[in-house]
Design an enzyme around this catalytic site. Structure first.
Site, PDB file in Angstrom:
ATOM      1  CG  HIS A 130      -5.398  -1.605   9.415  1.00 13.43           C
ATOM      2  ND1 HIS A 130      -5.015  -1.017  10.582  1.00 13.43           N
ATOM      3  CD2 HIS A 130      -5.854  -0.610   8.633  1.00 13.43           C
ATOM      4  CE1 HIS A 130      -5.245   0.277  10.512  1.00 13.43           C
ATOM      5  NE2 HIS A 130      -5.746   0.553   9.337  1.00 13.43           N
ATOM      6  NE  ARG A 174      -7.673  11.564   5.091  1.00 20.02           N
ATOM      7  CZ  ARG A 174      -8.080  10.961   6.210  1.00 20.02           C
ATOM      8  NH1 ARG A 174      -7.257  10.188   6.873  1.00 20.02           N
ATOM      9  NH2 ARG A 174      -9.297  11.138   6.661  1.00 20.02           N
ATOM     10  CG  ASN A 234      -1.846   1.159   1.285  1.00 23.11           C
ATOM     11  OD1 ASN A 234      -1.448   2.294   1.039  1.00 23.11           O
ATOM     12  ND2 ASN A 234      -3.099   0.906   1.585  1.00 23.11           N
ATOM     13  CG  HIS A 258      -8.358   4.226   0.707  1.00 22.74           C
ATOM     14  ND1 HIS A 258      -8.586   4.113   2.060  1.00 22.74           N
ATOM     15  CD2 HIS A 258      -9.550   4.562   0.174  1.00 22.74           C
ATOM     16  CE1 HIS A 258      -9.863   4.367   2.325  1.00 22.74           C
ATOM     17  NE2 HIS A 258     -10.472   4.647   1.181  1.00 22.74           N
ATOM     18  CG  HIS A 300       1.776   6.098   4.863  1.00 30.36           C
ATOM     19  ND1 HIS A 300       0.429   6.288   4.994  1.00 30.36           N
ATOM     20  CD2 HIS A 300       2.195   5.598   6.055  1.00 30.36           C
ATOM     21  CE1 HIS A 300       0.036   5.914   6.199  1.00 30.36           C
ATOM     22  NE2 HIS A 300       1.099   5.488   6.862  1.00 30.36           N
ATOM     23  CD  GLU A 328      -7.058  -0.087   1.037  1.00 31.49           C
ATOM     24  OE1 GLU A 328      -7.286   0.963   1.659  1.00 31.49           O
ATOM     25  OE2 GLU A 328      -6.186  -0.882   1.385  1.00 31.49           O
ATOM     26  CD  GLU A 333      -6.991  -6.167   3.118  1.00 32.84           C
ATOM     27  OE1 GLU A 333      -7.224  -5.875   1.925  1.00 32.84           O
ATOM     28  OE2 GLU A 333      -6.247  -5.500   3.860  1.00 32.84           O
ATOM     29  CB  THR A 344      -9.229   1.888   7.066  1.00 33.04           C
ATOM     30  OG1 THR A 344      -8.796   2.549   5.885  1.00 33.04           O
ATOM     31  CG2 THR A 344     -10.585   1.272   6.855  1.00 33.04           C
ATOM     32  NE  ARG A 360      -9.485   8.602   3.876  1.00 32.75           N
ATOM     33  CZ  ARG A 360      -9.691   7.778   4.904  1.00 32.75           C
ATOM     34  NH1 ARG A 360      -8.877   6.764   5.116  1.00 32.75           N
ATOM     35  NH2 ARG A 360     -10.675   7.969   5.738  1.00 32.75           N
TER      36      ARG A 360
HETATM   37  N1  PXP Z   1      -5.712  -3.079   4.162  1.00 34.22           N
HETATM   38  C1  PXP Z   1      -6.644  -2.089   4.153  1.00 34.22           C
HETATM   39  C2  PXP Z   1      -8.012  -2.436   3.669  1.00 34.22           C
HETATM   40  C3  PXP Z   1      -6.345  -0.788   4.558  1.00 34.22           C
HETATM   41  O1  PXP Z   1      -7.297   0.159   4.546  1.00 34.22           O
HETATM   42  C4  PXP Z   1      -5.032  -0.494   4.964  1.00 34.22           C
HETATM   43  C5  PXP Z   1      -4.668   0.898   5.398  1.00 34.22           C
HETATM   44  O2  PXP Z   1      -4.859   1.798   4.375  1.00 34.22           O
HETATM   45  C6  PXP Z   1      -4.078  -1.528   4.927  1.00 34.22           C
HETATM   46  C7  PXP Z   1      -4.444  -2.810   4.559  1.00 34.22           C
HETATM   47  C8  PXP Z   1      -2.654  -1.290   5.284  1.00 34.22           C
HETATM   48  O3  PXP Z   1      -2.534  -0.943   6.631  1.00 34.22           O
HETATM   49  P1  PXP Z   1      -1.141  -0.462   7.194  1.00 34.22           P
HETATM   50  O4  PXP Z   1      -0.831   0.852   6.534  1.00 34.22           O
HETATM   51  O5  PXP Z   1      -1.370  -0.341   8.652  1.00 34.22           O
HETATM   52  O6  PXP Z   1      -0.134  -1.515   6.826  1.00 34.22           O
END
Ligand code: PXP
Length: 240
Positions: free
Chosen positions: A191, A49, A7, A43, A10, A70, A151, A101, A45
């Site tokens: 997550h 953001r 992901n 994602h 960031h 996402e 997931e 999330t 959003r």
């Molecule tokens: N899976 C989903 C559905 C998420 O929304 C996120 C966070 O955006 C992640 C995984 C990844 O989470 P983390 O950034 O804590 O690794």
């Protein structure tokens, strides 16, 4: 083999801190692929953001592995997904004030809205995954919605305050994983997963994919994106 979805939200967060053009998440996606990423996750959003519409459009053309978008279940977002056609859409809850999330999508409470989103995406030929808490109610509802994948939210496991609680949360994940497997759902999790806590989740029976963002990007700032992804790939391959 457990696949790794990286992901890169960031990276876009850092860019948006100055509303500039760098760092570009498109570059990060390419470096993540070089490090062995099996999927790129973003994602988009509703408040934009971090990831922007331009990122989704460019990544759709450049990402060579699976592109997982996402999205909230809102019809505006679903329309964007149906037009751009990522390989997969993961439906997630979205609240404006949250930092990230929080909790899975409650597909029991939001069954009809989720069902409509799933239907539209599937009609557009897009595979759908639901980001849900690892409870029997949520998994049963996901089965009713005829999605390809779920997931499981690993936040409670990742945030456990001590070893006993962590063990309990891992057990809940393991029960959820068994239910999903028995229902023939493809299984992912994510997550809050880090280089320290990932292995136990990667070892859950039937685990197909882990989606990891924060921990990889945090390490990438220090050691570089390709290396950070390679280290995570090596770690989760120990689950085999
Ligand atoms: N899976 C989903 C559905 C998420 O929304 C996120 C966070 O955006 C992640 C995984 C990844 O989470 P983390 O950034 O804590 O690794």
């Amino acid at each position: 083999m457990v696949y790794l979805g990286v992901n890169i939200d960031h990276v876009a967060t850092l860019r948006q801190a100055r509303r500039t053009i760098e760092p570009d998440p498109v570059w990060a996606a390419a470096l993540a692929e070089l490090g062995g990423a099996d999927a790129i996750t973003i994602h988009l959003r509703e408040d934009r953001r971090h990831i922007q519409d331009r990122d989704l459009e460019v990544l759709r053309r450049t990402v060579q592995v699976k592109l997982n978008l996402e999205s909230a279940i809102s019809l505006d977002m679903i329309a964007i997904a149906c037009r751009v056609k990522p390989d997969q859409v993961t439906l997630v809850p979205e609240h404006r004030e949250e930092i990230t999330t929080e909790g899975g999508l409650d597909v029991v409470t939001h069954k009809s809205a989720t069902s409509e989103a799933v239907q539209r995406l599937q009609d557009a030929g897009i595979a759908v995954s639901l980001f849900i808490d690892p409870s029997a109610r949520q998994i049963d509802a996901a089965v009713d919605l005829s999605v390809a994948a779920v997931e499981l939210h690993t936040g409670c496991y990742a945030n456990a305050g001590n070893a006993v609680e962590q063990h309990e949360k891992l057990f809940e994940l393991s029960r959820g994983a068994t239910m999903a497997r028995q229902a023939q759902l493809q299984l992912a999790a994510g997550h809050g997963l880090t280089y320290r806590n990932v292995i136990a989740v990667a070892r859950l029976e039937g685990m197909g994919e882990l989606n990891i963002g924060h921990s990889i990007v945090a390490r990438a700032v220090l050691v570089g994106f390709t290396q950070a992804v390679r280290e995570m790939k090596t770690l989760i391959s120990q689950a085999d």
